[in-house]
Scaffold this active site. Structure first.
Site, PDB file in Angstrom:
ATOM      1  N   SER A 231       0.862  -1.190   0.000  1.00  0.00           N
ATOM      2  CA  SER A 231       0.000   0.000   0.000  1.00  0.00           C
ATOM      3  C   SER A 231       0.897   1.238   0.000  1.00  0.00           C
ATOM      4  O   SER A 231       2.008   1.205   0.550  1.00  0.00           O
ATOM      5  CB  SER A 231      -0.864   0.026   1.269  1.00  0.00           C
ATOM      6  OG  SER A 231      -1.513   1.277   1.392  1.00  0.00           O
TER       7      SER A 231
ATOM      8  N   TYR B 197      -1.482  -0.514  10.430  1.00  0.00           N
ATOM      9  CA  TYR B 197      -1.669  -1.048   9.077  1.00  0.00           C
ATOM     10  C   TYR B 197      -0.525  -0.581   8.159  1.00  0.00           C
ATOM     11  O   TYR B 197       0.062  -1.382   7.429  1.00  0.00           O
ATOM     12  CB  TYR B 197      -3.018  -0.562   8.539  1.00  0.00           C
ATOM     13  CG  TYR B 197      -3.254  -0.808   7.067  1.00  0.00           C
ATOM     14  CD1 TYR B 197      -3.793  -2.020   6.623  1.00  0.00           C
ATOM     15  CD2 TYR B 197      -2.974   0.176   6.116  1.00  0.00           C
ATOM     16  CE1 TYR B 197      -4.024  -2.238   5.268  1.00  0.00           C
ATOM     17  CE2 TYR B 197      -3.205  -0.034   4.769  1.00  0.00           C
ATOM     18  CZ  TYR B 197      -3.738  -1.243   4.351  1.00  0.00           C
ATOM     19  OH  TYR B 197      -3.954  -1.461   3.007  1.00  0.00           O
TER      20      TYR B 197
END
Ligand code: NAP
Length: 248
Positions: free
Chosen positions: A143, A157
């Site tokens: 990501s 995350y």
């Protein structure tokens, strides 16, 4: 014989788009999922109705025995393995780091770091020339959060995706001699269900003005990059990252 791909977390979102695109390019695809059986079956049926080859395998990829069964069932069904897409991943409610429970942090690292490692271990034993395999390609779904850090939203995350980036670089170097390429895709803000888990289903609407292209991306746009990295078209590419983030 078709090349064989496992896509983890392929019942929805980026994984489903990847499974469909890969099947249209000739891969026999294993659609892995954790709980949404109907959605996974719908992905398989769409692939089959377009002339492609696919099966669905329910397996929680945070659990070693389920990962082993996922890989065994795929090889049994298709006779081999040539590509692994480590796509399954989770995020949780937006908050500051000091407010996160240790149980939540454990869930994030189990799903986003431990499970891709388990899947890569299983894939190596099948694909590596070291174990009489014919080589293959691993694509990790990271990501842009690994670069941006996601402050006040989900630093846990973001850091888990940082671990995936490091894993990608290390394994690309470790496995090149064994015929396995390892790359990653870093999506930006993509229109999928994942944002609902953060407590903000319409997050894209709030943040899209921060994206140079002024919009969120689609799962299909991410799938294009993943499938290219998984295919022989990227045969001299390893330890690489493709940003699919509208310029971010
Ligand atoms: P999503 O729509 O929430 O779908 C998640 C998928 O992962 C589902 O198929 C789910 O299965 C599966 N899954 C979750 N935990 C699993 C487990 N333990 N075992 C097996 N399958 C599991 O997510 P997405 O947005 O497509 O995200 C896919 C990947 O892209 C993730 O790694 C995510 O971090 C990354 N990413 C997404 C974005 C974005 O904006 N969407 C941005 C950057 C990176 P069930 O349906 O059965 O629950």
């Amino acid at each position: 014989m078709s090349k064989v791909m496992i896509v983890t977390g392929a019942s929805r979102g980026i994984g489903a788009a990847t499974a469909k695109l890969a099947a249209s390019k000739g891969f026999a695809v294993c659609v892995n999922y954790k709980s949404h059986t109907q959605e996974a079956q719908a992905v398989v049926e769409e692939i089959q109705s377009n002339g492609g080859i696919a099966i669905a395998v329910k397996a929680d990829v945070t659990i070693v025995s389920e990962v082993n069964r996922l890989f065994t069932e795929t090889v049994k069904a298709f006779g081999g393995l040539h590509a692994l897409v480590n796509n399954a991943g989770i995020l949780e409610t937006q908050m500051r780091l000091e407010d996160m429970s240790s149980e939540r942090i454990e869930r994030i690292y189990n799903a986003n770091v431990f499970s891709p490692i388990l899947c890569i271990q299983a894939a190596i034993k099948i694909m590596s020339t070291r174990y009489q395999g014919s080589g293959g390609s691993i694509v990790n779904v990271s990501s842009v959060a690994s670069r941006l850090g996601s402050p006040r939203e989900y630093v846990d995350y973001a850091a888990s995706k940082g671990a995936i980036d490091t894993l990608t670089i290390g394994l690309a170097k470790e496995l090149a001699i064994d015929g396995i390429r390892v790359n990653a895709v870093r999506p930006g803000c993509i229109d999928t269900d994942i944002h609902a888990s953060s407590g903000e289903p319409n997050r894209i609407e709030r943040v899209k003005h921060l994206v140079p292209m002024q919009r969120g991306g689609t799962a299909a746009e991410v799938a294009s990059a993943i499938v290219w990295l998984a295919s022989d078209e990227s045969s001299y590419t390893s330890a690489s990252f493709i940003e699919v983030a509208g310029g971010n």
